[in-house]
Design a protein around this motif. Structure first.
Motif, mmCIF file in Angstrom:
data_model
loop_
_atom_site.group_PDB
_atom_site.id
_atom_site.type_symbol
_atom_site.label_atom_id
_atom_site.label_comp_id
_atom_site.label_asym_id
_atom_site.label_seq_id
_atom_site.Cartn_x
_atom_site.Cartn_y
_atom_site.Cartn_z
ATOM 1 N N LYS A 1 -24.361 -52.334 11.384
ATOM 2 C CA LYS A 1 -24.700 -51.793 12.629
ATOM 3 C C LYS A 1 -25.634 -50.701 12.817
ATOM 4 O O LYS A 1 -26.325 -50.661 13.724
ATOM 5 C CB LYS A 1 -23.205 -51.511 13.176
ATOM 6 C CG LYS A 1 -23.277 -51.123 14.805
ATOM 7 C CD LYS A 1 -21.979 -51.479 15.571
ATOM 8 C CE LYS A 1 -21.961 -51.037 16.932
ATOM 9 N NZ LYS A 1 -21.741 -49.610 17.403
ATOM 10 N N ARG A 2 -25.390 -49.794 12.013
ATOM 11 C CA ARG A 2 -26.372 -48.684 12.149
ATOM 12 C C ARG A 2 -26.199 -47.914 13.277
ATOM 13 O O ARG A 2 -27.119 -47.847 14.017
ATOM 14 C CB ARG A 2 -27.851 -49.232 11.812
ATOM 15 C CG ARG A 2 -28.100 -49.960 10.331
ATOM 16 C CD ARG A 2 -28.140 -48.751 9.389
ATOM 17 N NE ARG A 2 -28.596 -49.386 7.923
ATOM 18 C CZ ARG A 2 -28.907 -48.680 6.854
ATOM 19 N NH1 ARG A 2 -28.697 -47.477 7.090
ATOM 20 N NH2 ARG A 2 -29.365 -49.200 5.896
ATOM 21 N N ALA A 3 -24.920 -47.374 13.331
ATOM 22 C CA ALA A 3 -24.636 -47.084 14.722
ATOM 23 C C ALA A 3 -25.339 -45.600 14.870
ATOM 24 O O ALA A 3 -25.459 -44.661 13.999
ATOM 25 C CB ALA A 3 -23.171 -46.696 14.779
ATOM 26 N N TYR A 4 -26.068 -45.172 16.084
ATOM 27 C CA TYR A 4 -26.193 -43.956 16.281
ATOM 28 C C TYR A 4 -25.303 -42.692 16.166
ATOM 29 O O TYR A 4 -24.284 -42.996 16.647
ATOM 30 C CB TYR A 4 -26.842 -43.753 17.674
ATOM 31 C CG TYR A 4 -27.234 -42.507 18.226
ATOM 32 C CD1 TYR A 4 -28.006 -41.639 17.452
ATOM 33 C CD2 TYR A 4 -26.461 -42.079 19.391
ATOM 34 C CE1 TYR A 4 -28.260 -40.396 18.215
ATOM 35 C CE2 TYR A 4 -26.688 -40.754 19.932
ATOM 36 C CZ TYR A 4 -27.588 -39.942 19.279
ATOM 37 O OH TYR A 4 -27.810 -38.417 19.588
ATOM 38 N N ASN B 1 -21.263 -44.592 9.514
ATOM 39 C CA ASN B 1 -21.790 -45.799 10.022
ATOM 40 C C ASN B 1 -23.137 -45.766 10.214
ATOM 41 O O ASN B 1 -23.793 -47.020 10.818
ATOM 42 C CB ASN B 1 -20.928 -45.714 11.402
ATOM 43 C CG ASN B 1 -19.641 -46.163 11.427
ATOM 44 O OD1 ASN B 1 -19.125 -46.894 10.461
ATOM 45 N ND2 ASN B 1 -18.757 -45.576 12.276
ATOM 46 N N TYR B 2 -23.966 -44.809 10.267
ATOM 47 C CA TYR B 2 -25.371 -44.836 10.652
ATOM 48 C C TYR B 2 -26.092 -45.212 9.211
ATOM 49 O O TYR B 2 -27.114 -45.728 9.166
ATOM 50 C CB TYR B 2 -25.796 -43.293 10.878
ATOM 51 C CG TYR B 2 -27.434 -43.052 11.257
ATOM 52 C CD1 TYR B 2 -28.174 -44.094 11.674
ATOM 53 C CD2 TYR B 2 -27.858 -42.103 10.715
ATOM 54 C CE1 TYR B 2 -29.233 -44.212 11.642
ATOM 55 C CE2 TYR B 2 -29.133 -41.818 10.640
ATOM 56 C CZ TYR B 2 -30.190 -42.966 11.487
ATOM 57 O OH TYR B 2 -31.493 -42.699 11.548
ATOM 58 N N THR C 1 -23.594 -42.838 -0.630
ATOM 59 C CA THR C 1 -24.444 -41.973 -1.247
ATOM 60 C C THR C 1 -25.631 -41.941 -0.418
ATOM 61 O O THR C 1 -26.007 -42.924 0.078
ATOM 62 C CB THR C 1 -25.129 -42.574 -2.466
ATOM 63 O OG1 THR C 1 -23.796 -42.742 -3.600
ATOM 64 C CG2 THR C 1 -25.976 -41.758 -3.034
ATOM 65 N N PHE C 2 -25.885 -40.774 0.255
ATOM 66 C CA PHE C 2 -27.104 -40.557 1.241
ATOM 67 C C PHE C 2 -27.487 -39.001 1.251
ATOM 68 O O PHE C 2 -26.882 -38.276 0.368
ATOM 69 C CB PHE C 2 -26.488 -40.871 2.556
ATOM 70 C CG PHE C 2 -25.225 -39.962 3.150
ATOM 71 C CD1 PHE C 2 -24.080 -40.342 2.634
ATOM 72 C CD2 PHE C 2 -25.624 -39.015 4.225
ATOM 73 C CE1 PHE C 2 -22.960 -39.422 3.316
ATOM 74 C CE2 PHE C 2 -24.560 -38.335 4.580
ATOM 75 C CZ PHE C 2 -23.278 -38.579 4.043
ATOM 76 N N ALA C 3 -28.076 -38.579 2.204
ATOM 77 C CA ALA C 3 -28.754 -37.361 2.393
ATOM 78 C C ALA C 3 -28.163 -36.751 3.642
ATOM 79 O O ALA C 3 -28.539 -37.184 4.719
ATOM 80 C CB ALA C 3 -30.141 -37.385 2.373
ATOM 81 N N LEU D 1 -20.575 -33.407 10.576
ATOM 82 C CA LEU D 1 -20.560 -33.648 9.123
ATOM 83 C C LEU D 1 -19.488 -34.635 9.120
ATOM 84 O O LEU D 1 -19.266 -35.163 7.593
ATOM 85 C CB LEU D 1 -20.120 -32.334 8.416
ATOM 86 C CG LEU D 1 -21.001 -31.192 8.598
ATOM 87 C CD1 LEU D 1 -20.506 -30.185 7.844
ATOM 88 C CD2 LEU D 1 -22.478 -31.662 8.032
ATOM 89 N N ASP D 2 -18.761 -35.150 9.731
ATOM 90 C CA ASP D 2 -17.755 -36.290 9.630
ATOM 91 C C ASP D 2 -18.000 -37.565 9.036
ATOM 92 O O ASP D 2 -18.960 -38.424 9.600
ATOM 93 C CB ASP D 2 -17.016 -36.612 11.177
ATOM 94 C CG ASP D 2 -15.769 -37.315 11.194
ATOM 95 O OD1 ASP D 2 -15.761 -38.254 10.078
ATOM 96 O OD2 ASP D 2 -15.003 -37.439 11.995
ATOM 97 N N LEU D 3 -17.747 -37.534 7.848
ATOM 98 C CA LEU D 3 -18.243 -38.809 7.096
ATOM 99 C C LEU D 3 -17.787 -40.247 7.712
ATOM 100 O O LEU D 3 -18.509 -41.183 7.645
ATOM 101 C CB LEU D 3 -17.785 -38.905 5.660
ATOM 102 C CG LEU D 3 -18.102 -37.838 4.740
ATOM 103 C CD1 LEU D 3 -17.347 -37.995 3.378
ATOM 104 C CD2 LEU D 3 -19.661 -38.090 4.618
ATOM 105 N N SER D 4 -16.877 -40.319 8.360
ATOM 106 C CA SER D 4 -16.221 -41.633 9.034
ATOM 107 C C SER D 4 -17.488 -41.677 10.248
ATOM 108 O O SER D 4 -17.617 -43.119 10.577
ATOM 109 C CB SER D 4 -15.092 -41.367 9.935
ATOM 110 O OG SER D 4 -14.899 -40.573 10.779
ATOM 111 N N LEU D 5 -18.136 -40.869 10.889
ATOM 112 C CA LEU D 5 -19.149 -41.058 11.817
ATOM 113 C C LEU D 5 -20.544 -41.422 11.095
ATOM 114 O O LEU D 5 -21.209 -42.264 11.415
ATOM 115 C CB LEU D 5 -19.338 -39.982 12.774
ATOM 116 C CG LEU D 5 -17.791 -39.714 13.545
ATOM 117 C CD1 LEU D 5 -17.957 -38.460 14.218
ATOM 118 C CD2 LEU D 5 -17.458 -40.781 14.364
ATOM 119 N N VAL D 6 -20.729 -40.259 10.105
ATOM 120 C CA VAL D 6 -22.154 -40.395 9.549
ATOM 121 C C VAL D 6 -22.498 -41.543 8.637
ATOM 122 O O VAL D 6 -23.565 -42.317 8.731
ATOM 123 C CB VAL D 6 -22.404 -39.408 8.765
ATOM 124 C CG1 VAL D 6 -23.902 -39.194 7.954
ATOM 125 C CG2 VAL D 6 -22.250 -38.030 9.080
#
Lengths: 363, 363
Positions: A237-240, A231-232, A57-59, A224-229
């Protein structure tokens, strides 16, 4: 610096001064631990306001249309079937995106200004095997509130995912992601949440996350790829991924804080009260509502235009002389209806009074 | 309300108070004539700062990565060849997006920390027939300034389009879209422009627009489809596409106004002066720059980390005790370099002095 206008169109609505002040705080980095706390607070308050325990759940860092696209491009692989319910502009937009995903589009159409009948969905589900069914909860182009619970049961019995457009309903009328079995939902910051436009709150059920994990192809959008977003937005890890719109997130956090302080039920009630006031006021001025009783949105009121009213001229006069914005008709309803928004900060008797007084003077 | 930190990472940079104040003005509608004037002013100032007469010049309503995606998804049809020059994280990201477009990816790789050699591009162009060649002008992951003019000539002789990532260079060092023959360029609001993150200025040449018009397939992203977005940004109709991030656009307009007031040449010179100060200061403290003389970015300085420095600990101390953010290494350079940004508002001797004093005290 412009003098404040009263925004009674389909959004943006006016933001509370606390939201504007929060937005203009000095910037911080998008990986600063202080900003990660802002993100955590946003996630927690989005879960509360969406009434969900969904972890994802995010923006989305872009407006509601990008939220729509996020849901569809992540859940659909090329060749998948998608059943889209269309009863206005935004169902059409979803259909367009489905085709751009290379998925097979199956449409259920209802007349504009009416909700989709669950029986239509039932019939359609007997003839296809869609990966997802998508429907608009609050059609901003028509003012229709779409009941979802019965359709949700059918969709899940058919083994499909339910995707819901809650851009306009979120924080303005009851929306229960978990209780109603919604697998993917997107909204906008600028409607009943009364934050500035530019962000799209979204939430995905575990079933939806599973589908994303099991995709056969890469998501067609990197941004918009959720697998990347994801991770942030979550995990240690909070990956960039991309540089988050820090100031807009400050504003979103403050707008959500205001919702939580008010309480969801109080906020919903306030929207319905403002709607009732507008309805009786407009009816006493001789106007009619487009949508039949029982399916009307409280925050977006479609008003039929009598022949003697010059649509564009009156809207211009309202804006220029009274500082009030109302919305024009969209698509099939261009020139035929007004769309009067009573959203978030503006769902108050004062807004309705100011508008009714102005319309009385003009017409 | 957080106390202002000094943001010397890879962006966001600090925004001028005028920008923060403009952003917190009361909202207006995204189709209000007053807002259309804001959009017109943004377009005109983007043309001046990009040094272009390109008609299709505007700001994508999402961060720089969405600007990157806008350029690639609009120009590439499935099956097209795209030659991507890779010398850091952002060339890799372009390659990833090219593949998501269903286009055929051809890579030219240079070692991280070095520019791409025009001869490499020449060789590659002899073996393929790409629709576009894309290259990063200012690699934010390595601090390399990529010369573009020679490559641009080769690309056009080969009949290809030149796409340039100017996220970090725009408004910080010379960038001439028309003189250099750049067909598509994207940038970000939060670097040398010093507006809050969330918008991506872009510009497209007539040749690029022609290619978009002659596409064989629909653009895979509805949100980023130029044929739709451009109807909102230009022309008499100003057709509704998405709800523009009104407040962020107010901020962008004010940030551009500050650039125009200062003058591009003055602004570039200020960035180079700050870079020289930082370079000699860091060298006198025993640090070395990663990139060789002649190819260094002024606004993003990659500094080699000596073995005795504890990367994460020193960055944390800078942030916690001194309120200064600097950037960690990305990708291959994680733990090996610092990325010190001197961007926009922060490209000033005071920023450099404050950082050098802090590093001296810590190390």
């Amino acid at each position: 610096m412009n003098k404040a206008k009263l925004l009674l169109g389909p959004g943006p609505s006016n933001a509370n001064q606390r939201v504007l002040d929060a937005m203009s705080a000095p910037l911080i980095g998008h990986l600063d631990p202080e900003f990660l706390e802002v993100m955590a607070a946003i996630k927690e308050m989005l879960q509360r306001t969406f009434q969900t325990r969904n972890h994802l759940t995010f923006a989305v860092s872009a407006p509601g249309s990008a939220g729509m696209e996020t849901c569809l491009v992540n859940l659909l692989d090329p060749g998948d079937e998608a059943l889209i319910c269309v009863h206005g502009v935004f169902g059409n937009r979803m259909s367009d995106i489905v085709e751009r995903c290379g998925a097979k589009l199956i449409r259920v159409d209802a007349p504009w200004g009416e909700p989709v009948d669950p029986l239509q969905v039932k019939d359609a589900l007997e003839k296809c095997n869609p990966k997802l069914v998508a429907i608009v909860h609050a059609e901003t182009s028509t003012g229709v509130l779409q009941p979802l619970e019965e359709i949700s049961k059918m969709v899940h019995e058919a083994g499909s995912l339910l995707v819901v457009d809650a851009v306009t309903s979120f924080c303005g009328t009851t929306l229960k992601i978990d209780d109603w079995g919604i697998d993917a939902v997107y909204s906008g910051s600028q409607k009943c949440l009364s934050a500035p436009p530019g962000l799209s709150p979204v939430s995905f059920s575990e079933r939806a996350v599973e589908v994303v994990h099991n995709r056969k192809s890469k998501v067609q959008s990197w941004f918009l790829d959720l697998s990347l977003v994801s991770n942030y937005w979550q995990g240690a890890k909070r990956a960039y991924h991309h540089t988050a719109p820090v100031s807009s997130m400050f504003a979103l956090k403050e707008a959500l804080t205001l919702v939580v302080e008010e309480g969801l039920e109080n906020r919903y009630a306030r929207h319905w009260q403002a709607h009732e006031l507008l309805k009786s006021g407009m009816e006493s001025l001789g106007f009619e509502l487009l949508v039949k009783q029982g399916f009307r949105l409280p925050m977006l009121n479609a008003i039929k235009l009598p022949d003697h009213i010059d649509d564009a001229a009156v809207r211009k006069q309202l804006l220029d002389d009274y500082g009030i914005e109302i919305g024009a008709g969209l698509g099939d309803f261009a020139g035929k209806v007004w769309r009067i928004g009573l959203m978030g900060e503006n769902a108050r008797p004062e807004s309705v009074d100011r508008l009714l007084t102005a319309i009385k003077e003009i017409s």
